[in-house]
Design a protein around this motif. Structure first.
Motif, PDB file in Angstrom:
ATOM      1  N   TRP A   3       0.842  -1.198   0.000  1.00  0.00           N
ATOM      2  CA  TRP A   3       0.000   0.000   0.000  1.00  0.00           C
ATOM      3  C   TRP A   3       0.873   1.242   0.000  1.00  0.00           C
ATOM      4  O   TRP A   3       1.768   1.389   0.820  1.00  0.00           O
ATOM      5  CB  TRP A   3      -0.942   0.001   1.192  1.00  0.00           C
ATOM      6  CG  TRP A   3      -2.057   0.992   0.985  1.00  0.00           C
ATOM      7  CD1 TRP A   3      -2.281   2.154   1.644  1.00  0.00           C
ATOM      8  CD2 TRP A   3      -3.089   0.889  -0.008  1.00  0.00           C
ATOM      9  NE1 TRP A   3      -3.378   2.787   1.128  1.00  0.00           N
ATOM     10  CE2 TRP A   3      -3.895   2.047   0.114  1.00  0.00           C
ATOM     11  CE3 TRP A   3      -3.391  -0.049  -0.996  1.00  0.00           C
ATOM     12  CZ2 TRP A   3      -4.994   2.270  -0.717  1.00  0.00           C
ATOM     13  CZ3 TRP A   3      -4.480   0.175  -1.817  1.00  0.00           C
ATOM     14  CH2 TRP A   3      -5.274   1.323  -1.665  1.00  0.00           C
TER      15      TRP A   3
ATOM     16  N   ASP B 227      -0.369   4.690  -0.389  1.00  0.00           N
ATOM     17  CA  ASP B 227      -1.110   5.943  -0.285  1.00  0.00           C
ATOM     18  C   ASP B 227      -1.301   6.338   1.174  1.00  0.00           C
ATOM     19  O   ASP B 227      -1.385   5.476   2.061  1.00  0.00           O
ATOM     20  CB  ASP B 227      -2.478   5.799  -0.966  1.00  0.00           C
ATOM     21  CG  ASP B 227      -3.129   7.147  -1.227  1.00  0.00           C
ATOM     22  OD1 ASP B 227      -2.469   8.028  -1.796  1.00  0.00           O
ATOM     23  OD2 ASP B 227      -4.303   7.321  -0.856  1.00  0.00           O
TER      24      ASP B 227
ATOM     25  N   MET C  26      -6.037   1.573   2.676  1.00  0.00           N
ATOM     26  CA  MET C  26      -6.780   0.666   1.818  1.00  0.00           C
ATOM     27  C   MET C  26      -7.983   0.138   2.599  1.00  0.00           C
ATOM     28  O   MET C  26      -7.834  -0.393   3.687  1.00  0.00           O
ATOM     29  CB  MET C  26      -5.891  -0.494   1.377  1.00  0.00           C
ATOM     30  CG  MET C  26      -6.568  -1.482   0.415  1.00  0.00           C
ATOM     31  SD  MET C  26      -7.651  -2.684   1.206  1.00  0.00           S
ATOM     32  CE  MET C  26      -6.460  -3.764   1.957  1.00  0.00           C
TER      33      MET C  26
ATOM     34  N   ARG D  10     -13.829  -1.149  -1.173  1.00  0.00           N
ATOM     35  CA  ARG D  10     -13.806   0.119  -1.911  1.00  0.00           C
ATOM     36  C   ARG D  10     -13.365  -0.147  -3.350  1.00  0.00           C
ATOM     37  O   ARG D  10     -12.432  -0.910  -3.586  1.00  0.00           O
ATOM     38  CB  ARG D  10     -12.871   1.111  -1.238  1.00  0.00           C
ATOM     39  CG  ARG D  10     -12.640   2.402  -2.042  1.00  0.00           C
ATOM     40  CD  ARG D  10     -12.109   3.515  -1.189  1.00  0.00           C
ATOM     41  NE  ARG D  10     -13.163   4.053  -0.327  1.00  0.00           N
ATOM     42  CZ  ARG D  10     -12.994   5.082   0.506  1.00  0.00           C
ATOM     43  NH1 ARG D  10     -11.817   5.661   0.611  1.00  0.00           N
ATOM     44  NH2 ARG D  10     -13.999   5.501   1.246  1.00  0.00           N
TER      45      ARG D  10
ATOM     46  N   TYR E 144     -11.493   0.339  -6.832  1.00  0.00           N
ATOM     47  CA  TYR E 144     -10.286   0.949  -7.387  1.00  0.00           C
ATOM     48  C   TYR E 144     -10.199   0.569  -8.859  1.00  0.00           C
ATOM     49  O   TYR E 144     -10.995  -0.250  -9.353  1.00  0.00           O
ATOM     50  CB  TYR E 144      -9.039   0.460  -6.651  1.00  0.00           C
ATOM     51  CG  TYR E 144      -9.012   0.784  -5.174  1.00  0.00           C
ATOM     52  CD1 TYR E 144      -8.610   2.038  -4.724  1.00  0.00           C
ATOM     53  CD2 TYR E 144      -9.394  -0.170  -4.226  1.00  0.00           C
ATOM     54  CE1 TYR E 144      -8.585   2.336  -3.369  1.00  0.00           C
ATOM     55  CE2 TYR E 144      -9.377   0.122  -2.870  1.00  0.00           C
ATOM     56  CZ  TYR E 144      -8.971   1.375  -2.444  1.00  0.00           C
ATOM     57  OH  TYR E 144      -8.948   1.678  -1.101  1.00  0.00           O
TER      58      TYR E 144
ATOM     59  N   THR F  74     -11.992  -4.536  -6.701  1.00  0.00           N
ATOM     60  CA  THR F  74     -12.230  -4.353  -5.271  1.00  0.00           C
ATOM     61  C   THR F  74     -11.372  -5.372  -4.529  1.00  0.00           C
ATOM     62  O   THR F  74     -11.013  -6.423  -5.063  1.00  0.00           O
ATOM     63  CB  THR F  74     -13.708  -4.551  -4.896  1.00  0.00           C
ATOM     64  OG1 THR F  74     -14.143  -5.842  -5.344  1.00  0.00           O
ATOM     65  CG2 THR F  74     -14.581  -3.479  -5.521  1.00  0.00           C
TER      66      THR F  74
ATOM     67  N   LEU G  39      -2.685  -0.325  -8.413  1.00  0.00           N
ATOM     68  CA  LEU G  39      -4.047   0.094  -8.108  1.00  0.00           C
ATOM     69  C   LEU G  39      -4.120   1.611  -8.186  1.00  0.00           C
ATOM     70  O   LEU G  39      -3.210   2.316  -7.719  1.00  0.00           O
ATOM     71  CB  LEU G  39      -4.472  -0.368  -6.713  1.00  0.00           C
ATOM     72  CG  LEU G  39      -4.809  -1.848  -6.540  1.00  0.00           C
ATOM     73  CD1 LEU G  39      -5.157  -2.128  -5.084  1.00  0.00           C
ATOM     74  CD2 LEU G  39      -5.958  -2.275  -7.444  1.00  0.00           C
TER      75      LEU G  39
ATOM     76  N   ASP H 116      -6.634   5.132  -7.631  1.00  0.00           N
ATOM     77  CA  ASP H 116      -7.837   5.707  -7.045  1.00  0.00           C
ATOM     78  C   ASP H 116      -8.742   6.234  -8.156  1.00  0.00           C
ATOM     79  O   ASP H 116      -8.294   6.958  -9.047  1.00  0.00           O
ATOM     80  CB  ASP H 116      -7.456   6.843  -6.089  1.00  0.00           C
ATOM     81  CG  ASP H 116      -8.665   7.436  -5.395  1.00  0.00           C
ATOM     82  OD1 ASP H 116      -9.060   6.907  -4.354  1.00  0.00           O
ATOM     83  OD2 ASP H 116      -9.221   8.434  -5.910  1.00  0.00           O
ATOM     84  N   ARG H 117     -10.011   5.873  -8.115  1.00  0.00           N
ATOM     85  CA  ARG H 117     -10.942   6.237  -9.187  1.00  0.00           C
ATOM     86  C   ARG H 117     -11.200   7.746  -9.251  1.00  0.00           C
ATOM     87  O   ARG H 117     -11.480   8.288 -10.320  1.00  0.00           O
ATOM     88  CB  ARG H 117     -12.280   5.520  -8.998  1.00  0.00           C
ATOM     89  CG  ARG H 117     -12.273   4.055  -9.387  1.00  0.00           C
ATOM     90  CD  ARG H 117     -13.615   3.426  -9.057  1.00  0.00           C
ATOM     91  NE  ARG H 117     -13.710   2.068  -9.554  1.00  0.00           N
ATOM     92  CZ  ARG H 117     -14.259   1.725 -10.715  1.00  0.00           C
ATOM     93  NH1 ARG H 117     -14.753   2.659 -11.492  1.00  0.00           N
ATOM     94  NH2 ARG H 117     -14.311   0.459 -11.095  1.00  0.00           N
TER      95      ARG H 117
ATOM     96  N   THR I 208      -1.838   6.697  -7.964  1.00  0.00           N
ATOM     97  CA  THR I 208      -1.436   5.303  -7.778  1.00  0.00           C
ATOM     98  C   THR I 208      -1.369   5.049  -6.283  1.00  0.00           C
ATOM     99  O   THR I 208      -0.576   5.653  -5.572  1.00  0.00           O
ATOM    100  CB  THR I 208      -0.066   5.036  -8.428  1.00  0.00           C
ATOM    101  OG1 THR I 208      -0.180   5.242  -9.843  1.00  0.00           O
ATOM    102  CG2 THR I 208       0.380   3.595  -8.173  1.00  0.00           C
ATOM    103  N   VAL I 209      -2.221   4.140  -5.792  1.00  0.00           N
ATOM    104  CA  VAL I 209      -2.337   3.938  -4.347  1.00  0.00           C
ATOM    105  C   VAL I 209      -1.715   2.626  -3.878  1.00  0.00           C
ATOM    106  O   VAL I 209      -1.502   2.432  -2.677  1.00  0.00           O
ATOM    107  CB  VAL I 209      -3.819   4.002  -3.902  1.00  0.00           C
ATOM    108  CG1 VAL I 209      -4.389   5.382  -4.139  1.00  0.00           C
ATOM    109  CG2 VAL I 209      -4.663   2.941  -4.624  1.00  0.00           C
TER     110      VAL I 209
ATOM    111  N   ALA J   3     -16.371   7.536  -3.476  1.00  0.00           N
ATOM    112  CA  ALA J   3     -15.886   6.322  -4.132  1.00  0.00           C
ATOM    113  C   ALA J   3     -16.949   5.230  -4.107  1.00  0.00           C
ATOM    114  O   ALA J   3     -17.142   4.518  -5.103  1.00  0.00           O
ATOM    115  CB  ALA J   3     -14.609   5.833  -3.460  1.00  0.00           C
TER     116      ALA J   3
END
Length: 641
Positions: free
Chosen positions: A343, A345, A349, A353, A355, A367, A420, A422-423, A428-429, A549
Motif C-alpha cells: 500500500w 497511499d 486501503m 472500496r 479501485y 475491489t 491500483l 484511485d478512481r 497510484t495507491v 468512491a
C-alpha cells in the motif's frame, strides 16, 4: 595538407562511429542500492560514478568545494553529495526519494536507483526495485545485520530480484577484520534462507575510500572474490525470457489507413516468427502471425524485449490490453486472484472500496476483500488486518469486473505485476504481485436466463432505476424517500425502499461504523439495488453514504441512466439542530465514534442528477421534485433496455 586533414577527420569519424556502435550494443543492468540509514548508499553510487569517469570537471570542482564546506573526515571527498539532491536530504543526511543515475564502463551500461532506508519510505524503495535486475544491500560493518537490512532483503525477495550483492561497507572502521565480515555474512545467510534468497555475493569494502569498488584492495588479502564493479559487470542481466512461451500485451491497435491493421507492443516473453499460431487472451480467439513490422522494416524473428507491430492472417477482435500469446501455451485468464499488495497511499486501503487495476496494458475495475493477513516486514510475522496503511504489505483477494490475462508474478513480472489507482483522484495507491487465480474464478459461470431485464421492466410498464438519496444524518433523506415511494406507488409504479437503519437490522446487522464497515455497508446495498433494478423495480435508497468512491461504485454497477443520485443538501448546523435521533449530541459528547460530519467526513456529490435543499423547501416539495424528474425521464412507450 588538405588531404591529410581529410584523412584524419575520416579516422576520427570512424573511431566515433565504432565507439557509439560498441556503446549501443552493451548490455544494460538495472540495480538498486538499499540498506539502513547512513550505511553509505549515496556514497557508493557517487564512488561508482567517479570510478567510471562519469563526473565532469566542473561537477568535481563543486563536489570538492561542497565536501570542504561540510567538513568530511580526513578531507575526503563526500561522494554522497552527488546523489542526495533534495534539500531535505542534505539537512537530514538521509535519502528520502528514489534517485536514478546512469553510468557506463567498457563492458556494460548501468542504471542505478538509490532507494530510501527509512521504513516510512518503503513505497519509494518498491518503486525503485520494481524494474531492477539486481540489488546491492549495504551493511555498516560497525552495526551488522539490522532490522532495516532484513526488511530490505525481504522486499528484494518479494519483488523477484534474483541477483543480490551484500556490500559490507566501512570495513576500514573495523580494521578490515575478517572475523567481523564472516559473522555478518553468516547472520545474513541465515535470514536469506528464510526468505528464499538462494544465492548472493558478499563483498567487504569502503565506499568512501574506494576499497574493493573498482579494483581489489590490498587491505583485505583474505578476500579472494571480485570487486563490486566486476560483479556488476558480469551478473546475468536477466533470465532468458526468450525461451518462455510468447507473450505480448497489446498497447496500441495500429490503423494508419484502411489497408493496415496491426497490434503494437513490447514482447514480454518468448519468440515470435511469421506463420506462428497465436491466441488472443482473454477471449481465446486464434490466428497466425502474418508480418512482424518495425520502423526499420519487417523482421523474420522477434524476441523478448523488442517493441514490434504484428499483423495477423485473420480479422479477429483484438483490443488494447489484450495479450497475444503462443497458441499452445496461452496465459491464464481470470477475474479473481490472490495477490500480495504493497500500500502506497496516505489514505488507508479499505476492503470493498472500488479501485482501478492496471496489469500490462489492461485497465479494469477492482475491489479488495478483507486482507488475509499483513506481513511485518521486520520479523516476517503474519498478522491479522482489517485494512492496510501506508507502506504496509498484505496478502489479499482481488475481485475484478472483467477477466484479464495473466501469468504469476514469479513467472513473468509484466503479466503478474499490477498497480491500483484511485478512481477519483487517479493517484497510484498500491502495487502488487498476482499469485494465482482463485478456484471460484474458473468454477463459477454466468447462467443464461430466458427472462431478462428488459422483459421484467416491460411487464411492469416502467424502467428499473435506483434513486440514491445521500446527505447528512438529519437531512431528511428517509422522510423524502418515503414520500417519493408513496407518490410512485399511487401512480402504479413498482418500487422498493432500502433505508439505512432498516437494512442494519438484517442484511447488514453484522457491520459497525468504521470506515471499512461503511464501505461494505454500501457495497452490499449497491449489489442488492442492482438485483432489484434487474427485476424491473424502481429502488429508492436512503443512506448517508458519505464517500464518493462508494457512490461511484454503485453507479458503475448500473447501466447508463439507471442510477439517479439525489443530494439532500442540508448544512451541518441545520442537520445538527434538528438532531431527530439524538445522534449528534452523543457524537459531540464522545459517546458515538466515527459519526459523519463530526469525526468522520462527508464527501458531497460533485455532479448529482438532482439537488434538493431542505432549508428552502419542505419534504413534500423535495419529494415532488424527485418524482417530477422521474416522470420526465421515463420513456413514454419504449421500455427496452
Amino acid at each position: 595538407m588538405a588531404a591529410k586533414i581529410y584523412e584524419a577527420s575520416d579516422l576520427i569519424a570512424a573511431d566515433i562511429a565504432a565507439y557509439l556502435d560498441a556503446h549501443q550494443n552493451k548490455s544494460l543492468l538495472r540495480f538498486i542500492t538499499c540498506g539502513s540509514v547512513d550505511d553509505g548508499k549515496s556514497t557508493l553510487i557517487g564512488r561508482l560514478l567517479y570510478d567510471s569517469k562519469m563526473i565532469f570537471e566542473d561537477q568535481m570542482a563543486a563536489l570538492e568545494a561542497d565536501s570542504r564546506r561540510v567538513g568530511t573526515q580526513g578531507g575526503d571527498i563526500d561522494f554522497a553529495l552527488l546523489v542526495d539532491g533534495l534539500a531535505a536530504e542534505r539537512e537530514q543526511g538521509i535519502t528520502i526519494d528514489v534517485a536514478y543515475r546512469f553510468f557506463s564502463t567498457d563492458r556494460r551500461k548501468f542504471i542505478v536507483a538509490d532507494t530510501p532506508g527509512h521504513e516510512q519510505y518503503t513505497r519509494n524503495m518498491v518503486t525503485g526495485a520494481s524494474t531492477a535486475d539486481a540489488a546491492v544491500i549495504l551493511i555498516d560493518a560497525r552495526r551488522g545485520v539490522l532490522t532495516q537490512t532484513r526488511r530490505h532483503a525481504y522486499l528484494v525477495s518479494l519483488l523477484g530480484i534474483r541477483h543480490v550483492i551484500l556490500a559490507v561497507n566501512k570495513m576500514d572502521l573495523m580494521g578490515w577484520s575478517q572475523a567481523v565480515f564472516d559473522e555478518i555474512v553468516a547472520d545474513f545467510s541465515a535470514f536469506a534462507e528464510r526468505i528464499g534468497v538462494e544465492d548472493f555475493h558478499a563483498v567487504p569494502m569502503s565506499a568512501l575510500r574506494g576499497d574493493n569498488i573498482a579494483e581489489a584492495s590490498g587491505r583485505s588479502p583474505w578476500y579472494a572474490g571480485p570487486p563490486l564493479m566486476t560483479l556488476l559487470e558480469t551478473l546475468p542481466v536477466d533470465d532468458d525470457l526468450s525461451a518462455d512461451p510468447f507473450r505480448m500485451p497489446v498497447q496500441w491497435v495500429n490503423r494508419p489507413d484502411l489497408d493496415f491493421r496491426g497490434f503494437s507492443g513490447l514482447i514480454a516473453a518468448g519468440t515470435v516468427r511469421p506463420g506462428d499460431p497465436v491466441r488472443v487472451a482473454p477471449s481465446g480467439k486464434t490466428s497466425t502471425v502474418a508480418r512482424i513490422v518495425t520502423a526499420d522494416g519487417d523482421l523474420d524473428r522477434a524476441v523478448a524485449g523488442q517493441s514490434i507491430t504484428l499483423t495477423l492472417a485473420d480479422e479477429i477482435d483484438v483490443s488494447r490490453g489484450d495479450v497475444l500469446a503462443a497458441a499452445d501455451a496461452p496465459p491464464e485468464a481470470a477475474d479473481q486472484f490472490e495477490a500480495t499488495l504493497v500500500w502506497m497511499d496516505d489514505e488507508a486501503m479499505l476492503p470493498g472500496r472500488p479501485y482501478l487495476l492496471k496489469v500490462g496494458a489492461r485497465l479494469v475495475g477492482a475491489t479488495i476483500t478483507e486482507p488475509k493477513h499483513k506481513v511485518d516486514v521486520n520479523t516476517l510475522e503474519q498478522r491479522p488486518a482489517k485494512r492496510l496503511e501506508l507502506n504496509e504489505i498484505g496478502v489479499c483477494n482481488l475481485s475484478l469486473d472483467a477477466a484479464v490475462a495473466f501469468d504469476p508474478y514469479a513467472a513473468n513480472r509484466d503479466l503478474g505485476g499490477f498497480i491500483l489507482i484511485d478512481r477519483i483522484s487517479n493517484r497510484t495507491v498500491g502495487a502488487g504481485m498476482l499469485h494465482f487465480a482463485l478456484r471460484r474464478a474458473h468454477n463459477i459461470h454466468w447462467q443464461d436466463l430466458s427472462v431478462d431485464k428488459a422483459a421484467r421492466a416491460a411487464i411492469k410498464n416502467q424502467r428499473g432505476r435506483v434513486v440514491w438519496l445521500t446527505g447528512l444524518s438529519g437531512a431528511g433523506k428517509s422522510t423524502i424517500a418515503n414520500l417519493v415511494e408513496k407518490r410512485l406507488h399511487a401512480d402504479g409504479r413498482h418500487t422498493y425502499l432500502l433505508d439505512g437503519d432498516n437494512v442494519r437490522h438484517g442484511l447488514n446487522r453484522d457491520l459497525g461504523f468504521t470506515e471499512e464497515d461503511r464501505v461494505e455497508n454500501i457495497r452490499r446495498v449497491a449489489e442488492v439495488s442492482k438485483l432489484m433494478v434487474d427485476a424491473g423495480l424502481i429502488v429508492l435508497v436512503s443512506f448517508i453514504s458519505p464517500f464518493r468512491a462508494e457512490r461511484r461504485m454503485a453507479r458503475d454497477l448500473m447501466a447508463p441512466g439507471e442510477f439517479v443520485e439525489v443530494h439532500v443538501d442540508t448544512p451541518l448546523a441545520v442537520a445538527e439542530a434538528r438532531d431527530v435521533k439524538g445522534l449528534y449530541k452523543k457524537a459531540r459528547a464522545g459517546e458515538l465514534k466515527n459519526f459523519t460530519g463530526i469525526d468522520s467526513p462527508y464527501e458531497a456529490p460533485e455532479a448529482p442528477e438532482i439537488v434538493v435543499d431542505t432549508t428552502t423547501m419542505t419534504a413534500e416539495q423535495a419529494a415532488e421534485r424527485i418524482a417530477a424528474w422521474l416522470d420526465q425521464a421515463e420513456p413514454p412507450t419504449d421500455f427496452s433496455i
